[in-house]
Design an enzyme around this catalytic site. Structure first.
Site, PDB file in Angstrom:
ATOM      1  N   LYS A 217      41.429  27.587  30.034  1.00  0.00           N
ATOM      2  CA  LYS A 217      40.350  28.548  29.582  1.00  0.00           C
ATOM      3  C   LYS A 217      41.041  29.226  28.283  1.00  0.00           C
ATOM      4  CE  LYS A 217      38.005  32.740  30.969  1.00  0.00           C
ATOM      5  NZ  LYS A 217      37.470  33.564  32.245  1.00  0.00           N
ATOM      6  N   GLU A 223      52.367  26.705  31.135  1.00  0.00           N
ATOM      7  CA  GLU A 223      52.695  25.376  31.666  1.00  0.00           C
ATOM      8  C   GLU A 223      51.861  24.340  30.876  1.00  0.00           C
ATOM      9  OE1 GLU A 223      51.739  28.100  32.989  1.00  0.00           O
ATOM     10  OE2 GLU A 223      52.952  28.780  34.641  1.00  0.00           O
ATOM     11  N   GLY A 277      38.448  31.354  35.742  1.00  0.00           N
ATOM     12  CA  GLY A 277      39.435  29.997  36.108  1.00  0.00           C
ATOM     13  C   GLY A 277      39.243  29.438  37.196  1.00  0.00           C
ATOM     14  N   ARG A 278      39.250  30.170  38.854  1.00  0.00           N
ATOM     15  CA  ARG A 278      39.162  29.427  40.044  1.00  0.00           C
ATOM     16  C   ARG A 278      37.681  29.174  40.135  1.00  0.00           C
ATOM     17  NH1 ARG A 278      41.122  34.498  39.604  1.00  0.00           N
ATOM     18  NH2 ARG A 278      40.081  36.379  40.464  1.00  0.00           N
ATOM     19  N   GLU A 363      43.885  34.631  45.223  1.00  0.00           N
ATOM     20  CA  GLU A 363      43.672  35.063  43.671  1.00  0.00           C
ATOM     21  C   GLU A 363      42.549  36.163  43.534  1.00  0.00           C
ATOM     22  OE1 GLU A 363      43.601  33.008  39.630  1.00  0.00           O
ATOM     23  OE2 GLU A 363      45.581  33.005  39.640  1.00  0.00           O
ATOM     24  N   HIS A 394      50.462  17.448  63.725  1.00  0.00           N
ATOM     25  CA  HIS A 394      51.794  17.392  63.983  1.00  0.00           C
ATOM     26  C   HIS A 394      52.806  17.868  63.102  1.00  0.00           C
ATOM     27  CE1 HIS A 394      51.131  13.573  66.461  1.00  0.00           C
ATOM     28  NE2 HIS A 394      50.058  13.538  65.881  1.00  0.00           N
ATOM     29  N   LYS A 505      54.685  36.266  34.437  1.00  0.00           N
ATOM     30  CA  LYS A 505      54.552  35.444  33.192  1.00  0.00           C
ATOM     31  C   LYS A 505      55.247  36.184  32.220  1.00  0.00           C
ATOM     32  CE  LYS A 505      49.675  33.763  33.710  1.00  0.00           C
ATOM     33  NZ  LYS A 505      48.638  34.071  33.026  1.00  0.00           N
TER      34      LYS A 505
HETATM   35  O1  F6P Z   1      47.225  31.898  37.787  1.00  0.00           O
HETATM   36  C1  F6P Z   1      46.515  32.794  36.455  1.00  0.00           C
HETATM   37  C2  F6P Z   1      45.531  32.024  35.673  1.00  0.00           C
HETATM   38  O2  F6P Z   1      45.135  32.616  34.750  1.00  0.00           O
HETATM   39  C3  F6P Z   1      44.236  31.368  36.637  1.00  0.00           C
HETATM   40  O3  F6P Z   1      43.532  32.317  37.167  1.00  0.00           O
HETATM   41  C4  F6P Z   1      43.924  30.350  35.840  1.00  0.00           C
HETATM   42  O4  F6P Z   1      43.025  29.682  36.680  1.00  0.00           O
HETATM   43  C5  F6P Z   1      45.083  29.725  35.395  1.00  0.00           C
HETATM   44  O5  F6P Z   1      46.313  30.885  35.391  1.00  0.00           O
HETATM   45  C6  F6P Z   1      44.974  28.764  34.159  1.00  0.00           C
HETATM   46  O6  F6P Z   1      44.653  29.622  33.148  1.00  0.00           O
HETATM   47  P1  F6P Z   1      43.986  28.747  31.831  1.00  0.00           P
HETATM   48  O7  F6P Z   1      42.777  27.808  32.465  1.00  0.00           O
HETATM   49  O8  F6P Z   1      43.718  30.054  30.855  1.00  0.00           O
HETATM   50  O9  F6P Z   1      45.077  27.682  31.242  1.00  0.00           O
END
Ligand code: F6P
Length: 540
Positions: A217, A223, A277-278, A363, A394, A505
């Site tokens: 987003k 990451e 995002g979620r 979240e 199990h 972060k």
């Molecule tokens: O974990 C925090 C968060 O902002 C989530 O809400 C989101 O889904 C994820 O990081 C990834 O964010 P982005 O889509 O901006 O890379």
């Protein structure tokens, strides 16, 4: 816009002050605390048929819960007194329910038809269908081989690079819908920052056939950008720098960052800040999924979400599946003192569904401050966890059956196999039914040795459907989205921000030079300082 009214609605009162909450408290103490599930069934032969809701393709049996007709009446009153119907309409109208970010909450628009007229005046909403059309054209061109890799080979190995909502949705749904995968296509994902996923994938991927879908987003997430850059280096090293444009596509709200990364202008798919995002699987974030299952299947997923939206909007509280699930969850969480809830799907293709629901629920509702900035006065999001089918049996079912904690469970059960072997699915079904029965009935008596006894009386829901189709999956996802929404409205919290992930972060970025470049640790935490020096010792 009904924003101000909606915000007032959300933060008007503490749920614990509502008459229905108080009545539930008394009802719990006087009637329900010590009444067993078996006794509830014994006094009502129609209970199993009565305590059930059908919505779209889903059938919810919630009879194995600690509820009576009075409880259910109070649940409906609580939903009304908490303003759930008004908040629902406010969401569909585009009100800024995400108050801390001052944004509407419009994932429901992503799966609507333009004729549904959901918040069409909100900037971006009218562009939804253009983006979907572009996604359709793009996926068809990839699948037909009209768009190819830099060396002219078909792009058949799809790699989603994202994290959180930009990973869990596509990954969970791609696994769930494996029977719908297009011939020759494969799906992979890279999310964690440590680099091992891409390292392992490089051994099996053919760069000439690989298409990386960078999904973020913000297009700034550590990451995702770290992995995207590593993938770009791999493509440059193996196919040449000019090959990058042909092997990368992106979904983001950050158009300039997609540009800076080198994403070809025609391979950029946008969405909007009102998509959390979620809650983003329905947007361009679903591109990698659409590529592997084909756009028709992706559209069927959206159609399923829309079916649940209509149910949620129209069904009265007592017959409203998301509302009933939310009220049950709140009942166990705030009255029975249950801290966790287990998600137990009996189709291995749903093995990532518990992880998906962890982000969606924890979240969204892991908050201790209300939308009005005041502390909450009740428990909020429960700990969500789970595992698919017999693997879970199990592993941790021992604790469900004989542990000391109350753990409400949602069993998710398809009647037909999503594979080719109905006989094996029949075994899964028998196990699922057996487990919910054993959890409720227990196994007890004076002649039974104590270590063999099962106290029973453990509540569960069973969500039954014919088969794991794209429509059904869309309904399941939307069902839990709305359940989370109802809980958030009840508790007066903002279910659509996630400020709690920011501190870690920030600290990670300031710690990074101390870890990798041996720079002095700028912080003051003695434990971190000691761990850093041990890490350095390992490196020397
Ligand atoms: O974990 C925090 C968060 O902002 C989530 O809400 C989101 O889904 C994820 O990081 C990834 O964010 P982005 O889509 O901006 O890379």
């Amino acid at each position: 816009m009904p924003d101000a009214a909606a915000e007032r609605q959300l933060s008007a009162r503490y749920p614990t002050d509502l008459p229905a909450w108080k009545a539930l408290k008394a009802h719990y103490r006087e009637d329900m605390r010590s009444r067993s599930l078996l006794s509830l069934f014994a006094r009502d032969r129609t209970r199993a048929e009565r305590l059930a809701i059908t919505a779209g393709n889903l059938y919810l049996d919630y009879s194995k819960n600690h509820v009576t007709s009075r409880t259910l009446k109070l649940f409906a009153s609580l939903a009304k007194q908490a303003g759930v119907p008004a908040a629902t309409e406010a969401m569909f109208a585009g009100a800024h329910l995400n108050v801390t970010e001052d944004r509407p909450v419009l994932h429901v628009a992503l799966r609507s038809k333009i004729s549904d007229q959901i918040a069409l005046e909100v900037p971006g909403v009218r562009d939804i269908w253009d983006v979907l059309t572009r996604m359709e054209e793009y996926t068809e061109a990839i699948l037909a081989g009209r768009i190819r890799g830099s060396t002219g080979k078909r792009l058949t190995q799809i790699v989603n690079i994202g994290i959180g909502g930009s990973d869990l949705g596509p990954v969970m749904a791609a696994r769930a819908l494996k029977p719908f995968w297009q011939p020759d296509l494969s799906f992979h994902s890279v999310s964690n920052v440590d680099g091992t996923q891409l390292a392992d994938l490089r051994r099996e991927l053919d760069p000439e056939r690989t298409l990386f879908v960078i999904c973020s987003k913000t297009f700034t997430t550590l990451e995702t950008m770290t992995n995207a850059r590593a993938a770009r280096i791999w493509i440059s090293d193996t196919l040449g720098a000019e090959a990058v444009a042909a092997h990368f596509v992106a979904a983001s709200t950050n158009h300039s960052a997609m540009n800076d990364f080198g994403i070809h202008p025609e391979y950029r798919f946008g969405f909007w800040d009102w998509v959390g995002g979620r809650y983003s699987i329905w947007s361009a974030v679903g591109l990698s999924l659409a590529l592997v299952v084909g756009f028709d299947t992706f559209s069927r997923l959206l159609a399923g979400g829309r079916i649940m939206d209509q149910h949620f909007r129209l069904a009265p509280p007592e017959q409203n599946m998301p509302i009933v699930l939310a009220m049950l969850a709140n009942w166990y969480n705030n009255f029975f003192g249950a801290d966790t809830q287990a998600i137990l799907p009996y189709d291995n293709r749903l093995e990532r569904f518990p992880a998906y629901l962890q982000q969606l629920q924890m979240e969204s509702n892991g908050k201790s401050v209300r939308s009005d900035g005041k502390p909450v006065r009740c428990e909020t999001g429960a700990v969500i966890w789970g595992e698919a089918g017999n693997n879970a049996q199990h592993s941790f079912y021992q604790l469900l059956h004989q542990g000391t904690r109350l753990i409400p469970a949602d069993f998710i059960l398809p009647a037909r196999s999503s594979g080719s072997d109905q006989a094996q699915q029949d075994l899964a079904i028998a196990n699922c039914l057996a487990q919910s029965e054993a959890l409720m009935d227990g196994f007890d008596g004076p002649d039974i040795e104590s270590h063999r006894r099962h106290a029973g009386n453990n509540p569960s829901n069973t969500l039954l459907f014919e088969a794991l189709t794209p429509e059904t999956l869309g309904q399941l996802i939307a069902l839990y989205e709305h359940k989370v929404f109802v809980e958030g409205v009840l508790w007066g919290i903002d279910s659509f921000d996630q400020w709690g992930v920011e501190l870690g972060k920030k600290l990670a970025s300031s710690l990074s030079p101390a870890v990798s470049k041996g720079k002095p640790y700028a912080g003051s935490n003695p434990s971190t300082a000691t761990l850093l020096s041990r890490i350095r010792a390992h490196r020397e």
